[in-house]
Each structure stands twice: as C-alpha cells, then as structure tokens.
Design a protein around this motif. Structure first.
Motif, PDB file in Angstrom:
ATOM      1  N   ALA A  19      56.426 110.650 -63.699  1.00 33.39           N
ATOM      2  CA  ALA A  19      56.181 110.935 -62.283  1.00 33.39           C
ATOM      3  C   ALA A  19      57.490 111.123 -61.521  1.00 33.39           C
ATOM      4  O   ALA A  19      57.604 112.002 -60.652  1.00 33.39           O
ATOM      5  CB  ALA A  19      55.353 109.809 -61.669  1.00 33.39           C
ATOM      6  N   LYS A  20      58.489 110.321 -61.847  1.00 35.60           N
ATOM      7  CA  LYS A  20      59.791 110.456 -61.183  1.00 35.60           C
ATOM      8  C   LYS A  20      60.397 111.825 -61.457  1.00 35.60           C
ATOM      9  O   LYS A  20      60.995 112.446 -60.565  1.00 35.60           O
ATOM     10  CB  LYS A  20      60.735 109.345 -61.656  1.00 35.60           C
ATOM     11  CG  LYS A  20      60.420 107.983 -61.066  1.00 35.60           C
ATOM     12  CD  LYS A  20      61.227 106.878 -61.713  1.00 35.60           C
ATOM     13  CE  LYS A  20      62.693 106.969 -61.390  1.00 35.60           C
ATOM     14  NZ  LYS A  20      63.432 105.792 -61.936  1.00 35.60           N
ATOM     15  N   ASN A  21      60.231 112.315 -62.682  1.00 30.01           N
ATOM     16  CA  ASN A  21      60.778 113.633 -63.013  1.00 30.01           C
ATOM     17  C   ASN A  21      60.020 114.761 -62.322  1.00 30.01           C
ATOM     18  O   ASN A  21      60.619 115.770 -61.945  1.00 30.01           O
ATOM     19  CB  ASN A  21      60.777 113.825 -64.529  1.00 30.01           C
ATOM     20  CG  ASN A  21      61.973 113.167 -65.191  1.00 30.01           C
ATOM     21  OD1 ASN A  21      63.108 113.563 -64.969  1.00 30.01           O
ATOM     22  ND2 ASN A  21      61.722 112.133 -65.979  1.00 30.01           N
ATOM     23  N   HIS A  34      47.843 101.930 -57.772  1.00 27.98           N
ATOM     24  CA  HIS A  34      47.998 101.233 -59.046  1.00 27.98           C
ATOM     25  C   HIS A  34      48.313  99.770 -58.800  1.00 27.98           C
ATOM     26  O   HIS A  34      48.980  99.414 -57.820  1.00 27.98           O
ATOM     27  CB  HIS A  34      49.138 101.897 -59.836  1.00 27.98           C
ATOM     28  CG  HIS A  34      49.179 101.551 -61.285  1.00 27.98           C
ATOM     29  ND1 HIS A  34      49.781 100.415 -61.761  1.00 27.98           N
ATOM     30  CD2 HIS A  34      48.693 102.199 -62.375  1.00 27.98           C
ATOM     31  CE1 HIS A  34      49.674 100.372 -63.083  1.00 27.98           C
ATOM     32  NE2 HIS A  34      49.021 101.442 -63.478  1.00 27.98           N
ATOM     33  N   ARG A  35      47.832  98.918 -59.713  1.00 25.89           N
ATOM     34  CA  ARG A  35      48.083  97.480 -59.560  1.00 25.89           C
ATOM     35  C   ARG A  35      49.563  97.144 -59.692  1.00 25.89           C
ATOM     36  O   ARG A  35      50.014  96.121 -59.186  1.00 25.89           O
ATOM     37  CB  ARG A  35      47.277  96.691 -60.590  1.00 25.89           C
ATOM     38  CG  ARG A  35      47.695  96.915 -62.027  1.00 25.89           C
ATOM     39  CD  ARG A  35      46.832  96.123 -63.001  1.00 25.89           C
ATOM     40  NE  ARG A  35      47.280  96.273 -64.374  1.00 25.89           N
ATOM     41  CZ  ARG A  35      46.951  97.286 -65.158  1.00 25.89           C
ATOM     42  NH1 ARG A  35      46.170  98.250 -64.690  1.00 25.89           N
ATOM     43  NH2 ARG A  35      47.396  97.350 -66.405  1.00 25.89           N
ATOM     44  N   ARG A  36      50.311  98.016 -60.393  1.00 22.17           N
ATOM     45  CA  ARG A  36      51.756  97.792 -60.508  1.00 22.17           C
ATOM     46  C   ARG A  36      52.415  98.302 -59.231  1.00 22.17           C
ATOM     47  O   ARG A  36      52.885  99.427 -59.158  1.00 22.17           O
ATOM     48  CB  ARG A  36      52.319  98.510 -61.735  1.00 22.17           C
ATOM     49  CG  ARG A  36      51.847  97.954 -63.062  1.00 22.17           C
ATOM     50  CD  ARG A  36      52.579  98.621 -64.215  1.00 22.17           C
ATOM     51  NE  ARG A  36      54.007  98.331 -64.184  1.00 22.17           N
ATOM     52  CZ  ARG A  36      54.922  99.025 -64.861  1.00 22.17           C
ATOM     53  NH1 ARG A  36      54.567 100.051 -65.592  1.00 22.17           N
ATOM     54  NH2 ARG A  36      56.201  98.701 -64.788  1.00 22.17           N
ATOM     55  N   ARG A  37      52.453  97.450 -58.223  1.00 24.81           N
ATOM     56  CA  ARG A  37      52.933  97.885 -56.918  1.00 24.81           C
ATOM     57  C   ARG A  37      54.411  98.268 -56.947  1.00 24.81           C
ATOM     58  O   ARG A  37      54.849  99.134 -56.187  1.00 24.81           O
ATOM     59  CB  ARG A  37      52.697  96.790 -55.879  1.00 24.81           C
ATOM     60  CG  ARG A  37      51.240  96.507 -55.583  1.00 24.81           C
ATOM     61  CD  ARG A  37      50.430  97.772 -55.347  1.00 24.81           C
ATOM     62  NE  ARG A  37      50.988  98.594 -54.271  1.00 24.81           N
ATOM     63  CZ  ARG A  37      50.671  99.863 -54.066  1.00 24.81           C
ATOM     64  NH1 ARG A  37      49.835 100.487 -54.871  1.00 24.81           N
ATOM     65  NH2 ARG A  37      51.206 100.524 -53.063  1.00 24.81           N
ATOM     66  N   ALA A  40      54.502 101.900 -57.942  1.00 22.20           N
ATOM     67  CA  ALA A  40      53.923 102.737 -56.891  1.00 22.20           C
ATOM     68  C   ALA A  40      54.859 102.829 -55.690  1.00 22.20           C
ATOM     69  O   ALA A  40      55.096 103.921 -55.149  1.00 22.20           O
ATOM     70  CB  ALA A  40      52.567 102.177 -56.471  1.00 22.20           C
ATOM     71  N   GLU A  41      55.396 101.703 -55.283  1.00 14.87           N
ATOM     72  CA  GLU A  41      56.275 101.696 -54.113  1.00 14.87           C
ATOM     73  C   GLU A  41      57.577 102.442 -54.383  1.00 14.87           C
ATOM     74  O   GLU A  41      58.125 103.105 -53.491  1.00 14.87           O
ATOM     75  CB  GLU A  41      56.539 100.251 -53.691  1.00 14.87           C
ATOM     76  CG  GLU A  41      55.306  99.591 -53.073  1.00 14.87           C
ATOM     77  CD  GLU A  41      55.414  98.088 -52.971  1.00 14.87           C
ATOM     78  OE1 GLU A  41      56.522  97.552 -53.229  1.00 14.87           O
ATOM     79  OE2 GLU A  41      54.396  97.442 -52.640  1.00 14.87           O
ATOM     80  N   GLY A  47      59.209 109.860 -52.414  1.00 17.61           N
ATOM     81  CA  GLY A  47      58.537 110.981 -51.770  1.00 17.61           C
ATOM     82  C   GLY A  47      57.111 111.234 -52.193  1.00 17.61           C
ATOM     83  O   GLY A  47      56.473 112.176 -51.707  1.00 17.61           O
ATOM     84  N   ALA A  48      56.567 110.411 -53.088  1.00 17.70           N
ATOM     85  CA  ALA A  48      55.183 110.598 -53.520  1.00 17.70           C
ATOM     86  C   ALA A  48      54.217 110.119 -52.441  1.00 17.70           C
ATOM     87  O   ALA A  48      54.547 109.268 -51.614  1.00 17.70           O
ATOM     88  CB  ALA A  48      54.927 109.831 -54.815  1.00 17.70           C
ATOM     89  N   HIS A  49      53.014 110.692 -52.461  1.00 12.89           N
ATOM     90  CA  HIS A  49      51.916 110.210 -51.630  1.00 12.89           C
ATOM     91  C   HIS A  49      51.034 109.322 -52.511  1.00 12.89           C
ATOM     92  O   HIS A  49      51.156 109.324 -53.735  1.00 12.89           O
ATOM     93  CB  HIS A  49      51.098 111.382 -51.083  1.00 12.89           C
ATOM     94  CG  HIS A  49      51.934 112.494 -50.527  1.00 12.89           C
ATOM     95  ND1 HIS A  49      52.647 112.388 -49.352  1.00 12.89           N
ATOM     96  CD2 HIS A  49      52.190 113.743 -51.008  1.00 12.89           C
ATOM     97  CE1 HIS A  49      53.297 113.513 -49.120  1.00 12.89           C
ATOM     98  NE2 HIS A  49      53.045 114.349 -50.120  1.00 12.89           N
ATOM     99  N   GLU A  50      50.138 108.585 -51.884  1.00 14.50           N
ATOM    100  CA  GLU A  50      49.268 107.697 -52.651  1.00 14.50           C
ATOM    101  C   GLU A  50      47.819 107.914 -52.235  1.00 14.50           C
ATOM    102  O   GLU A  50      47.511 107.985 -51.043  1.00 14.50           O
ATOM    103  CB  GLU A  50      49.675 106.242 -52.433  1.00 14.50           C
ATOM    104  CG  GLU A  50      49.047 105.272 -53.410  1.00 14.50           C
ATOM    105  CD  GLU A  50      49.683 103.885 -53.349  1.00 14.50           C
ATOM    106  OE1 GLU A  50      49.358 103.055 -54.225  1.00 14.50           O
ATOM    107  OE2 GLU A  50      50.493 103.623 -52.437  1.00 14.50           O
TER     108      GLU A  50
END
Length: 300
Positions: A19-21, A34-37, A40-41, A47-50
């Motif tokens: 996702a970073k790439n 995602h539970r892995r905050r 996600a953060e 710059g990602a949306h959620e």
C-alpha cells in the motif's frame, strides 16, 4: 483518461508495504479500516483515505486489491454483508492472497455475471520486498484485465508473469509454496539428523552455502537458524499449513498423486498442532529439533 482509484484490503505484513508503494507512485488509495491501527494511521498520514466497509471501498474505487489470509476471507469480503459485490459497480478485483484456485474460478464467474472482473495475482518473496517494491507476481486472468492491473501491480512488483486464465495464478502460487515449504521441512529434518551426529548448523551451512544446494529461500531460512533473526522470513506456519491444504485439495481434485506434498503438510500440521502456528517458517527447525530430542544451536 483519469487515473484509476485504488482500494486495498489487508494491510498486514505484506499489504502494508504494498500500500505504501501504491501511494508513493501517486495513486489515490483508500484502505479498508483495519484492527492494526498503527498500519492504518501510518498510511493515512501518507495520504490514504479510509473506508468503513468493503461496499464503501467499492463505491469509491475502480480497482480493489485484496491481500488477506485465504479464500474464506476473500469470499466474505466480496459477497458478505456490505461486501464489494453489493456496491454494484464494474470494479476490477485483484486477489493477491494465496487462495484456493477452485474458489477463485467460481468467484470470477459470479463476478462476471455482475459486470465485475477478477484477477488472481498472488505474491512471492517477503515483507522486506513488499516494502522495497520488488515482489514477484503470478497473475491469472483475461489479457485485458491483466493489462489494466499491470500498472498498479508494478508499483510493488519487479516481476509480473501472466500465468494464464483466472485461477492459474493461484495454482502457480500453490506450486511455488510447495517448493519453498518443502525446502523448509527438509532443512529442519536435515539439521536434526546432523545434530544427532554432532554436526552443528554452522558446519551444515559452511558446506551448503554457496554450493549447488544454496538458494534465496535457504539464505532467509538460515538467517534465522544461524543468527536467530526472527524477521528473516515472516510467514506463519499456520499459513503454510493452509497453503499445503489447498495444494492437497487441488491434487485430490485433479487425481494427481502428491505423496511428498502430504509429507510436507504433515510436518506443518505437527508444528501447528503443537501450538506453533504463529511461529514463522524458519522456526520449524527448532520444533523438529525439539521433537527429535536435540537442541538447535546456531554455531559450532
């Protein structure tokens, strides 16, 4: 033509780097909550949306990438309540999970009837390469769908092989993992046998490393054996057992003898059954050593 908007489900060990790439290459990216905050953060900060649901993801995006554990999770994300299919949009789904090929083919047929498309694009290599953007991808699907997916796959992959129709990517992935997990089982048993004869892992490596039996998988496996680097190959034994079970089902469905696969699966089943499912693959060497009554030592 406007750039495709990308959705991503599964920001775990592999997905986080992928996702970073995608973001780094300038794509508009929306991730599923995602539970892995922490992951996600981090991605939102880049710059990602959620999105709160798979349906919302499908409503926002043109291409959705799945990088989850296996077929049950993929099927739930697509057809579950508020799943991707419920949005009714003609999205392209790219399944980078290691899934059951029979499930993949069935899903592709169901999605096609709804005007959606599916490409199976499982991965080879480790989270380190996911972070570096140098994964290998084996992709199954229609030529037009593969070409549509290729620019996005290229953000995190150095090698993309079109293996054939839908399902062929996941079949090839099972064969790839059969080889690698087979190596793991052999290495673990060979080390235990050597230890019984007084041969340390250091001596074993001094013979194998750099010779004909050396390979990339050997190097990551022995980085743990010799250096106790837990992050050398972060792939859980439980996931290995899942993949070998898919392989067994495929062999049964095609009426193909797979005795070596059964033996490798039994090694992983023993490890998982004795409480080591969350351990990583190279740690199989410790488990087999313990069961064999020897102590694995990293050096002589």
């Amino acid at each position: 033509m406007a750039q495709e908007r990308i959705g991503f489900v599964g920001i775990g060990l592999m997905g986080r780097g992928m996702a970073k790439n995608i973001l780094a290459k300038g794509y508009d990216l929306t991730i599923l909550a995602h539970r892995r905050r922490e992951a996600a953060e981090e991605l939102v900060a880049f710059g990602a949306h959620e999105a709160d649901s798979a349906r919302e993801l499908a409503e926002r995006c043109d291409i959705v990438i799945l990088c989850v554990t296996g077929s049950p999770q993929v099927e739930a994300i697509i057809h579950g309540p508020n799943g991707l299919a419920s949005a009714g949009r003609p999205i392209l789904i790219i399944d980078c999970s290691t899934s059951d090929p029979s499930s993949t083919v069935r899903l592709a047929t169901e999605l096609s009837a709804k005007g959606m498309a599916l490409v199976d694009a499982p991965l080879s290599r480790t989270p380190k390469e996911a972070e570096a953007g140098t994964l290998d991808v084996m992709a199954g699907g229609r030529e037009a769908d593969i070409e549509r997916a290729r620019p996005v796959l290229a953000t995190f992959a150095q090698k993309i092989v079109h293996t054939g129709p839908v399902g062929s990517g996941h079949t090839m992935k099972l064969l790839n993992n059969f080889l690698s997990l087979g190596y793991a089982a052999i290495y673990a048993e060979a080390l235990a046998l050597g230890a019984k004869a007084g041969l340390t892992a250091q001596v074993f490596d001094s013979v194998i490393s750099g010779g004909r039996m050396d390979c990339g998988f050997y190097q990551t496996f022995f980085k743990y054996v010799l250096e106790r680097d837990r992050d050398a190959h972060r792939f859980a034994l439980a996931n290995g057992l899942k993949d070998l079970s898919y392989l067994s089902a495929f062999a049964n469905a095609t009426q193909t003898p797979n005795p070596v696969g059964a033996a490798v699966r039994n090694s992983f089943a023993l490890a998982v059954g004795t409480g080591h499912g969350e351990d990583f693959v190279p740690m199989l060497s410790d488990i087999v050593a313990e069961l064999s009554g020897v102590v694995a030592k990293p050096s002589g």
